[in-house]
Design a protein around this motif. Structure first.
Motif, PDB file in Angstrom:
ATOM      1  N   ARG A 160      72.023  29.202 -36.391  1.00  5.88           N
ATOM      2  CA  ARG A 160      71.563  28.190 -35.715  1.00  5.88           C
ATOM      3  C   ARG A 160      70.305  28.240 -35.213  1.00  5.88           C
ATOM      4  NH1 ARG A 160      74.748  23.626 -35.133  1.00  5.88           N
ATOM      5  NH2 ARG A 160      76.965  23.814 -35.586  1.00  5.88           N
ATOM      6  N   SER A 161      69.732  29.272 -34.563  1.00  9.57           N
ATOM      7  CA  SER A 161      68.702  29.699 -33.826  1.00  9.57           C
ATOM      8  C   SER A 161      67.516  29.909 -35.098  1.00  9.57           C
ATOM      9  CB  SER A 161      68.855  30.932 -33.298  1.00  9.57           C
ATOM     10  OG  SER A 161      68.912  31.951 -34.051  1.00  9.57           O
ATOM     11  N   GLN A 212      73.671  25.268 -41.903  1.00  6.52           N
ATOM     12  CA  GLN A 212      73.671  25.656 -40.384  1.00  6.52           C
ATOM     13  C   GLN A 212      74.560  24.440 -39.864  1.00  6.52           C
ATOM     14  OE1 GLN A 212      69.354  25.273 -39.958  1.00  6.52           O
ATOM     15  NE2 GLN A 212      69.436  27.331 -39.120  1.00  6.52           N
ATOM     16  N   LYS A 213      74.599  23.329 -40.279  1.00  3.87           N
ATOM     17  CA  LYS A 213      75.409  22.077 -39.586  1.00  3.87           C
ATOM     18  C   LYS A 213      77.080  22.607 -39.568  1.00  3.87           C
ATOM     19  CE  LYS A 213      72.216  18.750 -41.023  1.00  3.87           C
ATOM     20  NZ  LYS A 213      72.173  17.459 -41.759  1.00  3.87           N
ATOM     21  N   LYS A 214      77.367  23.477 -40.627  1.00  2.00           N
ATOM     22  CA  LYS A 214      78.888  23.924 -40.781  1.00  2.00           C
ATOM     23  C   LYS A 214      79.352  24.778 -39.832  1.00  2.00           C
ATOM     24  CE  LYS A 214      79.143  22.401 -45.740  1.00  2.00           C
ATOM     25  NZ  LYS A 214      79.391  22.950 -47.216  1.00  2.00           N
ATOM     26  N   PRO A 216      80.048  27.032 -36.394  1.00  2.00           N
ATOM     27  CA  PRO A 216      80.696  26.819 -35.107  1.00  2.00           C
ATOM     28  C   PRO A 216      79.928  26.603 -34.141  1.00  2.00           C
ATOM     29  CG  PRO A 216      81.594  28.713 -36.281  1.00  2.00           C
ATOM     30  CD  PRO A 216      80.638  28.189 -36.827  1.00  2.00           C
ATOM     31  N   ALA A 217      80.051  25.926 -33.184  1.00  2.58           N
ATOM     32  CA  ALA A 217      79.113  25.541 -32.073  1.00  2.58           C
ATOM     33  C   ALA A 217      78.707  26.675 -31.096  1.00  2.58           C
ATOM     34  CB  ALA A 217      79.615  24.286 -31.217  1.00  2.58           C
ATOM     35  N   ASP A 218      79.804  27.684 -30.721  1.00  2.00           N
ATOM     36  CA  ASP A 218      79.570  28.544 -29.604  1.00  2.00           C
ATOM     37  C   ASP A 218      79.725  29.837 -30.464  1.00  2.00           C
ATOM     38  OD1 ASP A 218      82.211  28.217 -30.542  1.00  2.00           O
ATOM     39  OD2 ASP A 218      82.912  28.681 -28.670  1.00  2.00           O
ATOM     40  N   ALA A 220      78.156  31.568 -32.858  1.00  2.40           N
ATOM     41  CA  ALA A 220      77.987  31.793 -34.182  1.00  2.40           C
ATOM     42  C   ALA A 220      77.051  32.766 -34.412  1.00  2.40           C
ATOM     43  CB  ALA A 220      77.581  30.420 -34.631  1.00  2.40           C
TER      44      ALA A 220
END
Length: 240
Positions: A160-161, A212-214, A216-218, A220
């Motif tokens: 995500r970063s 990226q949208k798929k 996990p939120a934490d 990853a």
């Protein structure tokens, strides 16, 4: 009286001159009994072939075939030698590390790496870059191999970063900063990839952002780094 007694013998008439008939013309060249001639010639003069029977010689048999194709065909039929290979090679299953992944997107491109020491871009490789997704964990990564040697030149998990931006000097290029594992160890790299057209660059960027949208939120990115190291080790062993 003597004169009267003398009698003059009547003159014998001169024989009539008769023209000797000219001999019939002989055909200089003829076909068949009737003799279709191509011009005539007097007997004993010029050059003539005589009657048609002079040309009725028995025809000679046809010449033997000298075709190289026939000779080659005969040689192949005669040669029945069987040559066994000196070295027997066994079929080996090649493990690439991609067997458990699905291809989300792939495109041919050229990858560059920024050398901070020399402050210049260096070509890293030309080949197919793939966006892969694991069938079980659903984690995605970027994988690129060089076109001829198939050596890995890009291997990183989607995080995500990471933010991909269009290169200001070329709309067909994308640039980003990431942790890359193509050399078998974690390295922070500044990369730039150039595509064949603006449309291909936009499609690749959209596919990456969709992956990226798929995520996990934490955690990853951290988990991705550890998994990427394991994948890099497996692929290094496969190449050896």
């Amino acid at each position: 009286m003597a004169d009267a007694a003398e009698t003059t013998a009547p003159e014998a008439p001169a024989p009539e001159a008769k023209e000797t008939p000219a001999p019939a013309a002989v055909p200089a060249f003829g076909f068949g009994a009737a003799g279709v001639g191509l011009g005539t010639a007097a007997p004993g003069t010029g050059f003539q072939f005589g009657s048609f029977s002079a040309f009725s010689a028995t025809p000679s048999p046809p010449l033997a075939s000298t075709s190289t194709e026939d000779d080659a065909a005969d040689a192949q039929e005669e040669c029945k030698a069987d040559f066994a290979p000196i070295v027997q090679l066994d079929v080996v299953d090649v493990v690439t590390g991609e067997e458990s992944e699905d291809v989300l997107h792939e495109v041919k491109a050229k990858l560059y790496r920024f050398d901070s020491e020399k402050s210049e871009w260096k070509e890293r490789g030309l080949g197919i870059i793939k966006l892969l997704e694991h069938k079980e964990t659903k984690k995605a990564r970027l994988l690129m191999r060089r076109e001829k040697t198939l050596k890995i030149c890009c291997n990183q998990y989607v995080a995500r970063s990471v933010k991909m931006d269009i290169h200001p000097g070329n709309e067909k290029s994308l640039g980003w900063t990431c942790n890359d594992f193509s050399d078998g160890e974690v390295k922070l790299e500044v990369l730039c990839i150039r595509f064949g057209s603006v449309e291909k660059a936009a499609a690749f960027k959209a596919a990456y952002e969709e992956a990226q949208k798929k995520l996990p939120a934490d955690g990853a990115a951290d988990e991705g780094d550890d998994d990427a190291e394991e994948e890099a080790d497996k692929e290094e062993e496969a190449e050896e």
